[in-house]
Design a protein around this motif. Structure first.
Motif, PDB file in Angstrom:
ATOM      1  N   LEU A  33     -11.421  -0.294   6.251  1.00 47.96           N
ATOM      2  CA  LEU A  33      -9.983  -0.528   6.456  1.00 47.96           C
ATOM      3  C   LEU A  33      -9.101   0.580   5.890  1.00 47.96           C
ATOM      4  CD1 LEU A  33      -9.562  -4.341   5.659  1.00 47.96           C
ATOM      5  CD2 LEU A  33      -9.414  -3.242   7.891  1.00 47.96           C
ATOM      6  N   ILE A  34      -9.543   1.264   4.859  1.00 45.17           N
ATOM      7  CA  ILE A  34      -8.672   2.193   4.128  1.00 45.17           C
ATOM      8  C   ILE A  34      -9.405   3.491   3.817  1.00 45.17           C
ATOM      9  CG2 ILE A  34      -9.297   1.200   1.890  1.00 45.17           C
ATOM     10  CD1 ILE A  34      -6.388   1.701   1.003  1.00 45.17           C
ATOM     11  N   LYS A  35      -8.684   4.588   3.899  1.00 46.68           N
ATOM     12  CA  LYS A  35      -9.204   5.904   3.523  1.00 46.68           C
ATOM     13  C   LYS A  35      -8.169   6.551   2.601  1.00 46.68           C
ATOM     14  CE  LYS A  35     -10.992   8.484   6.714  1.00 46.68           C
ATOM     15  NZ  LYS A  35     -11.077   9.416   7.889  1.00 46.68           N
ATOM     16  N   ILE A  36      -8.601   7.079   1.442  1.00 50.53           N
ATOM     17  CA  ILE A  36      -7.704   7.735   0.485  1.00 50.53           C
ATOM     18  C   ILE A  36      -8.209   9.148   0.243  1.00 50.53           C
ATOM     19  CG2 ILE A  36      -6.615   7.600  -1.793  1.00 50.53           C
ATOM     20  CD1 ILE A  36      -7.323   4.636  -1.867  1.00 50.53           C
ATOM     21  N   GLU A  37      -7.398  10.157   0.622  1.00 49.05           N
ATOM     22  CA  GLU A  37      -7.808  11.558   0.496  1.00 49.05           C
ATOM     23  C   GLU A  37      -6.666  12.384  -0.091  1.00 49.05           C
ATOM     24  OE1 GLU A  37     -10.890  12.007   4.265  1.00 49.05           O
ATOM     25  OE2 GLU A  37      -8.859  12.834   4.380  1.00 49.05           O
ATOM     26  N   LYS A  38      -7.029  13.444  -0.803  1.00 49.52           N
ATOM     27  CA  LYS A  38      -6.038  14.392  -1.311  1.00 49.52           C
ATOM     28  C   LYS A  38      -5.817  15.478  -0.272  1.00 49.52           C
ATOM     29  CE  LYS A  38      -4.640  16.656  -5.576  1.00 49.52           C
ATOM     30  NZ  LYS A  38      -5.026  16.990  -6.967  1.00 49.52           N
ATOM     31  N   ARG A  39      -4.558  15.640   0.174  1.00 52.37           N
ATOM     32  CA  ARG A  39      -4.240  16.597   1.226  1.00 52.37           C
ATOM     33  C   ARG A  39      -3.002  17.406   0.830  1.00 52.37           C
ATOM     34  NH1 ARG A  39      -4.222  11.806   5.604  1.00 52.37           N
ATOM     35  NH2 ARG A  39      -6.461  11.276   5.561  1.00 52.37           N
ATOM     36  N   THR A  40      -2.819  18.503   1.506  1.00 51.73           N
ATOM     37  CA  THR A  40      -1.635  19.339   1.297  1.00 51.73           C
ATOM     38  C   THR A  40      -0.636  19.086   2.414  1.00 51.73           C
ATOM     39  OG1 THR A  40      -2.895  21.061   0.166  1.00 51.73           O
ATOM     40  CG2 THR A  40      -0.745  21.692   1.061  1.00 51.73           C
ATOM     41  N   VAL A  71       0.847  -1.212   0.000  1.00 46.16           N
ATOM     42  CA  VAL A  71       0.000   0.000   0.000  1.00 46.16           C
ATOM     43  C   VAL A  71       0.874   1.250   0.000  1.00 46.16           C
ATOM     44  CG1 VAL A  71      -1.664   1.329   1.353  1.00 46.16           C
ATOM     45  CG2 VAL A  71      -1.965  -1.146   1.083  1.00 46.16           C
ATOM     46  N   ASP A  72       1.901   1.251   0.849  1.00 44.69           N
ATOM     47  CA  ASP A  72       2.786   2.428   0.923  1.00 44.69           C
ATOM     48  C   ASP A  72       3.500   2.679  -0.400  1.00 44.69           C
ATOM     49  OD1 ASP A  72       2.107   2.870   3.540  1.00 44.69           O
ATOM     50  OD2 ASP A  72       3.845   1.776   4.362  1.00 44.69           O
ATOM     51  N   ALA A  73       3.736   1.629  -1.184  1.00 45.53           N
ATOM     52  CA  ALA A  73       4.491   1.768  -2.436  1.00 45.53           C
ATOM     53  C   ALA A  73       3.627   2.224  -3.604  1.00 45.53           C
ATOM     54  CB  ALA A  73       5.163   0.439  -2.779  1.00 45.53           C
ATOM     55  N   LEU A  74       2.309   2.367  -3.396  1.00 42.41           N
ATOM     56  CA  LEU A  74       1.419   2.767  -4.495  1.00 42.41           C
ATOM     57  C   LEU A  74       1.765   4.158  -5.006  1.00 42.41           C
ATOM     58  CD1 LEU A  74      -1.997   1.498  -3.035  1.00 42.41           C
ATOM     59  CD2 LEU A  74      -0.676   0.469  -4.906  1.00 42.41           C
ATOM     60  N   SER A  75       1.807   4.313  -6.329  1.00 47.29           N
ATOM     61  CA  SER A  75       2.121   5.605  -6.938  1.00 47.29           C
ATOM     62  C   SER A  75       0.963   6.580  -6.753  1.00 47.29           C
ATOM     63  CB  SER A  75       2.405   5.427  -8.425  1.00 47.29           C
ATOM     64  OG  SER A  75       1.211   5.031  -9.100  1.00 47.29           O
ATOM     65  N   GLN A  76       1.246   7.880  -6.948  1.00 48.77           N
ATOM     66  CA  GLN A  76       0.214   8.902  -6.834  1.00 48.77           C
ATOM     67  C   GLN A  76      -0.892   8.691  -7.867  1.00 48.77           C
ATOM     68  OE1 GLN A  76      -0.267  11.748  -4.663  1.00 48.77           O
ATOM     69  NE2 GLN A  76       1.042  10.354  -3.464  1.00 48.77           N
ATOM     70  N   GLU A  77      -0.506   8.286  -9.087  1.00 46.92           N
ATOM     71  CA  GLU A  77      -1.506   8.061 -10.134  1.00 46.92           C
ATOM     72  C   GLU A  77      -2.464   6.927  -9.749  1.00 46.92           C
ATOM     73  OE1 GLU A  77       1.898  10.169 -11.664  1.00 46.92           O
ATOM     74  OE2 GLU A  77       1.755   8.242 -10.619  1.00 46.92           O
ATOM     75  N   LEU A  78      -1.891   5.848  -9.200  1.00 49.49           N
ATOM     76  CA  LEU A  78      -2.723   4.712  -8.822  1.00 49.49           C
ATOM     77  C   LEU A  78      -3.591   5.048  -7.608  1.00 49.49           C
ATOM     78  CD1 LEU A  78      -3.504   1.866  -9.501  1.00 49.49           C
ATOM     79  CD2 LEU A  78      -1.546   1.032  -8.169  1.00 49.49           C
ATOM     80  N   ARG A  79      -3.045   5.825  -6.675  1.00 52.41           N
ATOM     81  CA  ARG A  79      -3.832   6.227  -5.502  1.00 52.41           C
ATOM     82  C   ARG A  79      -5.062   7.033  -5.925  1.00 52.41           C
ATOM     83  NH1 ARG A  79       0.111   7.506  -0.370  1.00 52.41           N
ATOM     84  NH2 ARG A  79       1.534   5.749  -0.655  1.00 52.41           N
ATOM     85  N   GLU A  80      -4.869   7.919  -6.908  1.00 50.21           N
ATOM     86  CA  GLU A  80      -6.002   8.714  -7.387  1.00 50.21           C
ATOM     87  C   GLU A  80      -7.069   7.810  -7.989  1.00 50.21           C
ATOM     88  OE1 GLU A  80      -6.927  12.599 -10.244  1.00 50.21           O
ATOM     89  OE2 GLU A  80      -4.948  11.630 -10.290  1.00 50.21           O
ATOM     90  N   LYS A  81      -6.658   6.837  -8.784  1.00 50.98           N
ATOM     91  CA  LYS A  81      -7.619   5.912  -9.398  1.00 50.98           C
ATOM     92  C   LYS A  81      -8.336   5.096  -8.327  1.00 50.98           C
ATOM     93  CE  LYS A  81      -7.859   1.926 -12.519  1.00 50.98           C
ATOM     94  NZ  LYS A  81      -8.549   1.093 -11.507  1.00 50.98           N
ATOM     95  N   LEU A  82      -7.586   4.616  -7.312  1.00 46.12           N
ATOM     96  CA  LEU A  82      -8.185   3.802  -6.263  1.00 46.12           C
ATOM     97  C   LEU A  82      -9.172   4.606  -5.422  1.00 46.12           C
ATOM     98  CD1 LEU A  82      -5.085   1.729  -5.068  1.00 46.12           C
ATOM     99  CD2 LEU A  82      -7.008   0.926  -6.449  1.00 46.12           C
TER     100      LEU A  82
END
Length: 656
Positions: free
Chosen positions: A481-488, A442-453
């Protein structure tokens, strides 16, 4: 175009020069009374002094003038260090073997020698003038059963020339194809050779009595400098950029060492590692000082086209057009040339050749060689590589050591990025022993893939990710289990691994090339050799010559000799019974640039003649004036012409 002639335009006879160097003990084969070992040489007194003066000038030109940090690292290197750096796997040349005799040939050298020999035979068949390297030609005649003079097709001549221009760009498989295509065999037996195989050039050894710790004699001084990077950065008060420097012996187990001092198994290197911030285009604050220097470039593109002509341009233009990758690399190319000129290398016999892609070391992103023309052809004497961040990165990743720079940003950096939060209370019980593996994925996921997920999570309430090492190679994570957010994220500290520009000097090759460039003979007396070393690097600066054995001369000679030594000027006394002319001639062979004659006039008024080796002109002045002039010449502050203009010329005595 460089030619194999001396500074007076005479053909350089290497056999005569080599005889002089051995007779005057510049160098001699090691272990000669036991038959010798190829690729190993000892330096005698003048050779040691010449080498020491070259190194001293190098230190002043680079370490002192560039404010570098000099280190002296061990020559023994553990296996793990050189495994990490890539040398264990990649530091190799290609060799091919005669299966019948067991004789070993370096593949690229064999192809080069055979094709050059055929081109020579073609020129002879066409009645063209051929410049013959007599020593090399005699060795070839002894080795080869029959030297055929054969006229080649014009297309074949062109093809051979193109292959020779690109000889450094072929890998082992391609060299094998050339050997088959051109029917290259053992020059002595004519037997077919086995395909080229890789041969690692490092000398392997063991460290300690148990022999459990494998090691090598270092093939370069660079790795020790990289491993001490963090300590050097701290010593330099965390200030970037900076450079380290090291001078010391390195070792390479050459396949077939030939060409005297130019290809040996133990040699002295002087290397610089200039650590630079990769951001900002690798600018150099002193580039403006050298930007108008004109250099001779042999680019990669010209070589790949099968040609070898150089293009002259300023280093400023070479950098601005992208021929040379960046200012720091360009700055050191210019400084390398200035050093070579400073010690007496012939400018017309210097070129900068760019490495082709297959030729470059595994760590390099761009590399140029300062090549010097000798009777052996163009010889690589200095390499200048952009090693990128390769070395520090691989050692950092292997050991976890902090081989990077950490600095406070002048302005905080605001970074918008997709961040992932895992519910650790639920995550551990769910994946149990596989939880660390899943978390790392999970930590190794790229920014592009995180956005898609994040979109998948919002739409489906779950995401699927690839995880090596778990059943099925995939896991599903639900919203709980997981939360994906765009943050500064605000970054106040910057961490980066420096890039490295590395000028690497082969002192032995420079030593020999300098001797060839300095050698000439008196017109009409070819047996009377002269080595025109600049005073700054000459083994002995001054010859003291008493006119006769008269007892009044000795105290004067002793006084001047001691006075010169106290101001750092090396000198020798020749009070033999030979004529003054013969005494000077003997020391012209040693490269001694200056001579003082002590005569009866010296006893009367304490004046002396000072002789210049190259022009044989003399001036006469007081002891203080002569000593001051010699010190100025030895330190490179004045030339003979400067001294000749301000001190009275002496014409009353022909010492020749």
């Amino acid at each position: 175009m460089a030619s194999n002639t001396t500074k007076t335009g005479q053909p350089l006879d290497r056999a005569i020069l080599d005889s002089l160097l051995r007779r005057r003990l510049f160098y001699t084969p090691s272990f000669e009374i036991y038959g010798g070992v190829s690729g190993l040489y000892d330096y005698g007194p003048p050779g040691c002094a010449l080498q020491a003066n070259i190194v001293d000038t190098w230190r002043k030109h680079f370490v002192l003038e560039e404010d570098m940090l000099e280190v002296d690292c061990t020559m023994l290197t553990p296996h793990d260090v050189l495994k990490t750096s890539g040398h264990v796997d990649k530091f190799a040349d290609w060799m091919c073997k005669d299966p019948k005799t067991g004789e070993i040939f370096r593949a690229d050298h064999l192809v080069e020698e055979v094709l050059e020999s055929r081109l020579k035979g073609d020129k002879e068949a066409r009645g063209q003038k051929v410049v013959v390297d007599e020593e090399k030609d005699n060795k070839r005649k002894k080795k080869v059963k029959e030297t055929k003079v054969v006229k080649l097709e014009d297309a074949t001549v062109k093809e051979y020339e193109e292959v020779l221009a690109k000889i450094d760009n072929y890998n082992g498989e391609e060299l094998g194809q050339l050997i088959v295509k051109y029917n290259i065999t053992n020059p002595v037996t004519g037997a077919e050779l086995l395909p080229p195989v890789s041969f690692n050039l490092m000398f392997q050894t063991s460290i300690g009595p148990s022999s459990n710790l494998r090691g090598y004699l270092r093939p370069e001084t660079a790795q020790g400098q990289f491993l001490t990077f963090q300590k050097l950065l701290e010593f330099n008060q965390q200030s970037m950029p900076f450079a380290s420097a090291s001078i010391g012996k390195s070792f390479r187990n050459e396949i077939s060492p030939r060409a005297g001092l130019l290809r040996v198994r133990e040699f002295l290197m002087a290397e610089i590692e200039h650590f630079v911030d990769p951001e900002g285009g690798k600018k150099h604050p002193r580039f403006h000082e050298v930007q108008d220097m004109e250099l001779a470039f042999l680019s990669r593109e010209i070589q790949l086209s099968g040609r070898t002509e150089v293009e002259k341009m300023t280093i400023g233009k070479a950098v601005s057009t992208g021929l040379v990758d960046n200012e720091t690399l360009g700055y050191f190319l210019a400084r390398i040339q200035l050093f070579l000129l400073r010690i007496g290398i012939d400018e017309s016999k210097i070129r900068l050749r760019q490495h082709m892609m297959n030729e470059m070391a595994h760590y390099a992103t761009d590399c140029w060689d300062a090549e010097l023309f000798t009777s052996y052809g163009w010889i690589e004497c200095v390499g200048c590589a952009d090693r990128s961040a390769y070395d520090l990165s691989v050692h950092k990743d292997k050991t976890g050591a902090a081989l990077f720079v950490r600095e406070t940003r002048q302005e905080p950096l605001h970074i918008e990025e997709w961040q992932i939060d895992l519910d650790k209370k639920k995550f551990g019980p769910r994946f149990k022993k596989e939880s660390k593996t899943v978390e790392a994925a999970v930590d190794a996921l790229s920014q592009e893939l995180r956005e898609k997920l994040s979109l998948d999570l919002e739409k489906d309430g779950k995401v699927e990710i690839d995880v090596e090492g778990v059943s099925d190679g995939k896991v599903v994570l639900e919203k709980d289990l997981i939360k994906i957010e765009k943050r500064t994220r605000v970054e106040n500290i910057r961490e980066y691994v420096p890039n490295v520009i590395e000028p690497s000097f082969g002192i032995g090759r420079i030593f020999y090339s300098l001797i060839e460039h300095s050698y000439w003979s008196r017109p009409g007396d070819e047996a009377r050799g002269v080595l025109s070393f600049p005073p700054v690097i000459a083994p002995t600066k001054v010859l003291l010559v008493p006119l006769s054995s008269h007892q009044s001369f000795k105290p004067i000679v002793d006084r001047i000799a001691l006075r010169l030594r106290r101001v750092g000027v090396s000198n020798r006394v020749d009070d033999s019974s030979a004529s003054i002319g013969k005494r000077y001639a003997r020391n012209d062979e040693l490269g001694t640039p200056l001579g003082i004659t002590v005569d009866f006039q010296s006893v009367k008024d304490n004046t002396f003649t000072l002789r210049d080796r190259d022009s044989m002109k003399q001036v006469r002045a007081s002891e203080d004036e002569i000593v001051a002039a010699i010190k100025s010449l030895a330190e490179g502050e004045e030339t003979w012409n400067d001294v000749f203009k301000r001190l009275p010329e002496f014409l009353g005595q022909d010492v020749e």
